[in-house]
Design an enzyme around this catalytic site. Structure first.
Site, PDB file in Angstrom:
ATOM      1  N   GLN A   1       0.194  -9.088  68.062  1.00  0.00           N
ATOM      2  CA  GLN A   1      -0.878  -9.348  67.102  1.00  0.00           C
ATOM      3  C   GLN A   1      -1.194  -8.098  66.284  1.00  0.00           C
ATOM      4  O   GLN A   1      -1.937  -8.174  65.306  1.00  0.00           O
ATOM      5  CB  GLN A   1      -2.143  -9.839  67.820  1.00  0.00           C
ATOM      6  CG  GLN A   1      -1.996 -11.240  68.400  1.00  0.00           C
ATOM      7  CD  GLN A   1      -3.269 -11.784  69.037  1.00  0.00           C
ATOM      8  OE1 GLN A   1      -3.274 -12.121  70.210  1.00  0.00           O
ATOM      9  NE2 GLN A   1      -4.355 -11.876  68.271  1.00  0.00           N
TER      10      GLN A   1
ATOM     11  N   GLU B   1     -12.511 -17.974  64.314  1.00  0.00           N
ATOM     12  CA  GLU B   1     -13.042 -17.906  65.669  1.00  0.00           C
ATOM     13  C   GLU B   1     -14.444 -18.474  65.806  1.00  0.00           C
ATOM     14  O   GLU B   1     -14.865 -18.831  66.917  1.00  0.00           O
ATOM     15  CB  GLU B   1     -12.993 -16.450  66.133  1.00  0.00           C
ATOM     16  CG  GLU B   1     -11.558 -15.942  66.031  1.00  0.00           C
ATOM     17  CD  GLU B   1     -11.399 -14.464  66.321  1.00  0.00           C
ATOM     18  OE1 GLU B   1     -10.398 -14.098  66.907  1.00  0.00           O
ATOM     19  OE2 GLU B   1     -12.288 -13.685  65.949  1.00  0.00           O
TER      20      GLU B   1
ATOM     21  N   ARG C   1     -10.011 -16.080  71.082  1.00  0.00           N
ATOM     22  CA  ARG C   1     -10.503 -16.736  69.885  1.00  0.00           C
ATOM     23  C   ARG C   1     -11.941 -16.375  69.553  1.00  0.00           C
ATOM     24  O   ARG C   1     -12.790 -17.228  69.279  1.00  0.00           O
ATOM     25  CB  ARG C   1     -10.372 -18.253  69.994  1.00  0.00           C
ATOM     26  CG  ARG C   1     -10.288 -18.844  68.589  1.00  0.00           C
ATOM     27  CD  ARG C   1      -9.809 -20.248  68.554  1.00  0.00           C
ATOM     28  NE  ARG C   1      -9.674 -20.645  67.157  1.00  0.00           N
ATOM     29  CZ  ARG C   1      -8.752 -21.478  66.703  1.00  0.00           C
ATOM     30  NH1 ARG C   1      -7.882 -22.010  67.518  1.00  0.00           N
ATOM     31  NH2 ARG C   1      -8.701 -21.793  65.430  1.00  0.00           N
ATOM     32  N   CYS C   2     -12.210 -15.080  69.594  1.00  0.00           N
ATOM     33  CA  CYS C   2     -13.541 -14.628  69.165  1.00  0.00           C
ATOM     34  C   CYS C   2     -13.432 -13.160  68.854  1.00  0.00           C
ATOM     35  O   CYS C   2     -12.470 -12.509  69.223  1.00  0.00           O
ATOM     36  CB  CYS C   2     -14.582 -14.846  70.250  1.00  0.00           C
ATOM     37  SG  CYS C   2     -14.333 -13.834  71.712  1.00  0.00           S
TER      38      CYS C   2
END
Ligand SMILES: Cc1cc2nc3c(=O)[nH]c(=O)nc-3n(C[C@H](O)[C@H](O)[C@H](O)COP(=O)(O)OP(=O)(O)OC[C@H]3O[C@@H](n4cnc5c(N)ncnc54)[C@H](O)[C@@H]3O)c2cc1C
Lengths: 804, 284
Positions: A235, A758, A382-383
């Site tokens: 990522q 997110e 996902r945040c």
């Protein structure tokens, strides 16, 4: 030249910001033509795989690799002893700790990497693994962080118990750090003297991002040229290049890191894993490319988990519901090594956004990080960094306070929201919220779902239940969240000393098409689609004529990668800024071609026109050509630009969610009747992609709230290492989401965008959870822990005496 | 998740299958759809040096329905069952149950024979077949024999089938009356937290006969004669339902797993059975 096309049509042709342009990535993904790491096949490529510890805590007395080396096709078995002379048996973590690459004398979690078997193919590697004989001496296992802080058992024998850690003093040999925000004494005082105080302890369970594609890499050392190429599921490819250089000693220009197509990341692919280091070493040793790919169990059991926060809170208010103070203590279970992926100065991420969307004058947060015999990680699934934890905490505390005050939870939120005119708003724990209009969003949400009607229906349902007319209860889940994304300003955000700016480099080709390269990397977010749209609007060339490229460190400008919803807030801003540099030069070229002064032309959709003479213009396409074929006095040939963007602040997307759920009291089965999600992510670049992101984030929220967990038994055995037990919802379990929006642009972002990937996860988890909890409110429930799987919901009903 | 090396056979007739089984004994195993066996081999929980694929054996993929009953070949898939309209008319509970097994992808591969022979307490068809009083036909070195489903299951993965025998078909007497297959699971593709198969025959307002079997609540499927008996002669009222549930609970012996503790499973088993009986009764 006469123009046949209307201005409206010209705007449409660009497919710029605001249009639901179809995802350009999907043609290859839907045809199975993606190029993922495991699709990479190189001549002579070898495979590496790990011998993993079956124990959660054990001393390693010996490792015998003889039998494994006898397996046909097995070429080498690496152990810590082999890596030690290179100084690579340990590696630094992103959190300032260090982590064993291969077990050095002991193991600290089940599944820990013990030896790396390198073979001609996967099958031989798997057979070799079976035959590596490791003699373990079991040690006492600690899976509870509270026990860890009391125990004499020293988990990390490599650390000096007296010496401070990366984030200050340690209180105990199993303690990692204490991190504080806000004002301790004043908050205590407010709470001590408050009219009403609500108190709750909650456990935000350990879970896992579980991307469909697991982690992996291919390392290829070209010994002739001294160049290392590393393909991987990264990522943050540039950060990986720098880390690899720092720990291997290979000069950074000799390392090329490539992230090809990535099948989801959700935070799992931010960190550096032993598999990467071992593949690189194995490639150097053998002179051949080496591939390492996790299987599903490896992924769930060993690479970066998320959450595992034990949170205790107190919230104080006046009798009529005005919140006066908030206190939060977190015991954070980080597992065997502190491998959280957070900006350096934030060992608990942005947990200090836990005052939420409310105007809370005084607050105090304290987080203690603790070692246990569990896998390392602590990534933002996902945040943005620990924001789901923060928002879950405050959205539960609000509900608990509403119960204490005997007040409607929607109303309690309304009277405490930060007001529109208070922005920019500095929260008690330090963040400056850039913008917001919470009341408008909340009112729109409640009106759309007919909130009052729902409450009336719910009261009737409670009556019917009590009268024995139904066995189903109805829950109304509310959640209002504020995210903090777009890390971040270099002045306070860095990872391993690398400032968290991001970048974009644009080259316009002579015929009026372009390529733009960014420091981020899409894992399914659709960057190739949306970033081209930003540029189309900024430079007046059609999005379809703009290629977006990411993920190759030899070609892309340096950037910190994609996680924490930072791509649009940071790289998206860099894209707009680089586009504006292109436009500025184009303006000079246009003026020269039109034989007027620079200031006498202005930009209009896809061209520069002479002010007051709209028939005199040069299109961007014409300007692009001129940049390469004319000698223009005082202007260099070519049309390129690069921008490194250091955001002045984070962005603060927000949203209002409502979930209506029916719960079968006898079986514990919840049924989601309705889910309404209003998101305000500022300027909307591509509404269709936003909707897709919201659906995805909500689905992962549903997963976490209703069943997804990484659970251990007392021996430290991971009980949820396969998709049989680890809940990954399918279309079947997912309701029909209703999406909606308001638009409050970010005042400091060049195009006003805030990031959205997110938000739905952050806001969704408390919404689903609150729906479950709310169903039982009439029967005396204040709080039960997630995940709300069937048996835990059943237990809540049972504990409340609802089974007769 | 890579299996140990194995030899792969794909014989064309049953005699060859039996010969390989005889030659390699414990080291050989037949494979039908592979959707229970292959995962076990990949986890290296099953070691199968000689794997015999049954897919090319003819005559095991038919569904025959006549006056004597229903005969389902061992290689008939769960998807075949769902798609067969005549079978559904003859024994609708089969389709209702098959639709609750796994997901469409698995159902295209998973076979009836594999599902009942596997011996995993989580499989849905063993309980279903006990409810229907099915008989399994197996063939071995000494020829064919028949084993009633209600006597087939001994313990988890232990059945009355010998290692050198192959299950060729499942025979079901024509079911009558109302039916229901009720299953609680955590998600699509999950094995049951609790499942109940019920067939009830109604006559003159009361229950003439009943058959009840439960899934994943012991280390074998549980055919509960007592629960069935509790319904016979009653109007299937609340008292009868209570009695049937109580009788069933005495017959099951669930264990704790990630689905929940024993108390929860027992409670859910009762609820699921009650619902299954009510639905079957409403269709009787
Ligand atoms: C994701 C997933 C979800 C699932 N969910 C469910 C579910 O909800 N309910 C359920 O019931 N099942 C479920 N299953 C199992 C599935 O239905 C299997 O296909 C079935 O259990 C076995 O059938 P098979 O044909 O695949 O058998 P195989 O896997 O080929 O064989 C299973 C076992 O039976 C033996 N065997 C097979 N055929 C014969 C034969 N003719 N004679 C003798 N022995 C034989 C094999 O040697 C092996 O030991 C699931 C499977 C998966 C992968």
């Amino acid at each position: 030249m006469k123009d046949e096309v209307t201005r409206e049509e010209r705007v449409e042709n660009l497919k710029g910001m605001g249009c639901s342009r179809k995802r350009v990535e999907d043609a290859r993904f839907t045809q199975g033509k993606g190029n993922y790491v495991d699709d990479i096949k190189l001549d002579g490529m070898l495979f590496g795989d790990f011998v993993r510890s079956p124990y959660a805590h054990a001393r390693i007395k010996s490792i015998d690799t003889t039998a494994a080396l006898d397996v046909p096709g097995v070429l080498a078995v690496l152990t810590a002893a082999d890596l030690e002379p290179l100084g690579l048996h340990w590696m630094p973590t992103l959190a300032g700790d260090k982590q064993m690459v291969l077990a050095d004398g002991k193991v600290l979690f089940q599944g820990q990497e013990v030896a790396f078997v390198v073979a001609e193919d996967r099958y031989a590697a798997a057979d070799g693994i079976e035959l590596v004989e490791v003699d373990y001496e079991e040690l006492p296992v600690i899976v509870d962080p509270f026990e860890a802080l009391q125990s004499d058992v020293v988990l990390r024998e490599d650390l000096d118990p007296k010496a401070p850690g990366a984030h200050g003093p340690r209180k105990h040999h199993n303690h990692i750090f204490t991190w504080e925000a806000g004002d301790k004494e004043p908050t205590q005082e407010v709470i001590d003297n408050a009219e009403v105080v609500a108190e709750e302890s909650m456990y935000y369970h350990r879970t896992h991002p579980c991307p469909l594609e697991t982690c992996g890499c291919v390392a290829s050392m070209d010994k002739v040229n001294g160049k290392l190429t590393l393909w991987g599921t990264f990522q943050a490819p540039h950060a990986i290049r720098t880390v690899v250089s720092l720990i291997s000693g290979i000069e950074e220009h000799n390392i090329r890191v490539i992230s090809p197509d990535i099948g989801g990341g959700f935070g799992n692919k931010v960190g550096a894993y032993p598999g990467y280091v071992c593949s690189v070493v194995a490639s150097i040793v053998t002179g051949k490319p080496v591939k390492w790919i996790e299987d599903r169990m490896d992924n769930l059991m060993t690479t970066a988990f998320a959450r595992d926060y034990h949170m205790t809170g107190k919230i104080s208010a006046t009798k009529d519901g005005k919140i006066t103070g908030l206190q939060c203590h977190v015991t954070a279970d980080h597992g065997g090594f502190d491998a959280c992926a957070d900006p350096t100065k934030f060992p608990a991420g942005f947990m200090n956004i836990c005052t939420g969307s409310y105007d809370i004058p005084t607050a105090y947060l304290e987080v203690d990080g603790v070692y246990t015999n569990k896998a390392p990680g602590g990534v933002s699934y996902r945040c943005s960094f620990r924001v789901t934890e923060a928002v879950y905490f405050i959205e539960r505390m609000i509900e608990v306070l509403a119960i204490k005050l005997d007040m409607d939870a929607a109303e309690l939120r309304r009277i405490n929201f930060i007001k529109k005119e208070q922005f920019p708003y500095t929260a008690a724990l330090g963040w400056e919220y850039d913008s917001g209009d919470y009341h408008t969003a909340w009112d729109k949400a409640l009106k759309t779902v007919d909130y009052d009607g729902l409450r009336a229906e719910q009261s009737q349902r409670v009556e019917d239940f009590k009268a024995g007319r139904t066995r189903k209860l109805m829950g109304i889940g509310l959640s209002f969240f504020t995210e903090i994304v777009g890390a971040g300003p270099v002045k306070n955000c860095d990872i391993l000393g690398l400032g968290m700016f991001d970048s974009c480099e644009i080259r316009i080709h002579p015929t009026g098409s372009a390529i733009a390269r960014l420091g981020t990397i899409s894992q399914g977010q659709g960057h190739a689609t949306t970033f081209a749209q930003i540029l189309a609007s900024e430079i007046g060339l059609p999005a379809d004529s703009i290629t977006i490229e990411e993920g190759d460190t030899d070609t892309a400008p340096y950037g910190l990668g994609t996680y924490g919803s930072r791509s649009t807030p940071v790289a998206g801003a860099a894209t707009a800024m680089a586009g504006r540099k292109i436009r500025a030069k184009a303006q000079m070229i246009a003026a020269y071609l039109l034989e007027v002064h620079d200031n006498d032309v202005e930009f209009d959709v896809d061209r520069f026109v002479v002010k007051g003479a709209p028939e005199k213009f040069k299109t961007m396409k014409e300007i692009a050509f001129a940049a390469y074929n004319q000698a223009i006095p005082g202007i260099e040939p070519g049309l390129e630009a690069v921008s490194y963007y250091d955001p002045p602040n984070m962005t603060y997307p927000f949203g209002a969610y409502v979930c209506v759920m029916d719960i079968d009291v006898d079986t514990g089965v919840p049924e989601i009747r309705r889910f309404y999600a209003l998101d305000d992510c500022g300027t909307r670049i591509n509404p269709m992609i936003i909707e897709g992101q919201v659906h995805g984030g909500l689905t992962e929220a549903l997963a976490v709230a209703l069943g997804q967990e990484i659970a251990y038994d007392d021996m430290g055995n991971c009980k949820t290492g396969t998709l049989m037990d680890f809940f990954l919802p399918t279309a079947w379990e997912v309701p029909n989401y209703e999406t909606d929006y308001t638009v409050t642009p970010s005042p400091h972002h060049p195009i006003g965008a805030k990031g959205v990937g997110e938000s739905p996860h952050v806001g969704g988890v408390p919404c689903f959870s609150n729906a479950v909890q709310d169903a039982f409110r009439a029967f005396g429930n204040t709080h039960t822990n997630m995940p709300h799987d069937h048996w835990r919901i059943w237990k809540t009903a049972n504990d409340l005496g609802l089974h007769g | 998740m890579i299996p140990a090396a194995f030899e792969y056979y794909r014989p064309k007739d049953m005699a060859s299958v039996l010969a390989i089984l005889e030659e390699h004994g414990d080291d050989a195993r037949v494979m039908a759809g592979g959707h229970s066996l292959i995962p076990m081999m990949k986890l290296r929980m099953a070691d199968v040096p000689h794997l015999i694929d049954l897919q090319d054996i003819g005559g095991m993929s038919d569904i025959v329905i006549d006056a004597d009953g229903i005969r389902i070949g061992a290689l008939v898939t769960q998807a075949d069952i769902i798609d067969d309209a005549k079978l559904t008319a003859a024994a609708p509970i089969l389709r209702e149950a098959a639709l609750q097994i796994a997901d469409p992808q698995v159902r295209y591969m998973g076979t009836v024979g594999g599902n009942v022979a596997n011996g995993d307490p989580g499989n849905d068809m063993p309980g279903l077949m006990q409810c229907l009083d099915a008989v399994f036909t197996v063939v071995g070195p000494d020829g064919e024999r028949e084993i009633p489903a209600r006597e087939f299951y001994e313990a988890a993965y232990m059945t009355a089938r010998e290692d050198d025998e192959v299950l060729t078909s499942v025979s079901i007497p024509p079911p009558t009356g109302g039916y229901a297959y009720e299953k609680q699971k955590r998600k699509i593709g999950d094995y049951a937290t609790a499942a109940a198969a019920v067939q009830i025959v109604k006559g003159g307002g009361s229950c003439v006969s009943a058959s009840i079997a439960m899934t994943n609540l012991s280390d074998t499927p549980v055919y509960s004669q007592a629960a069935s008996d509790a319904l016979v002669g009653t109007a299937v009222d609340d008292a009868a339902l209570d009695a049937a549930v109580a009788a069933m609970l005495a017959d099951i012996d669930p264990s704790e797993d990630n689905r929940g503790p024993i108390a929860f499973k027992k409670h859910v088993a009762g609820v699921i059975l009650r619902r299954a009986i009510v639905r079957a009764w409403s269709r009787a």
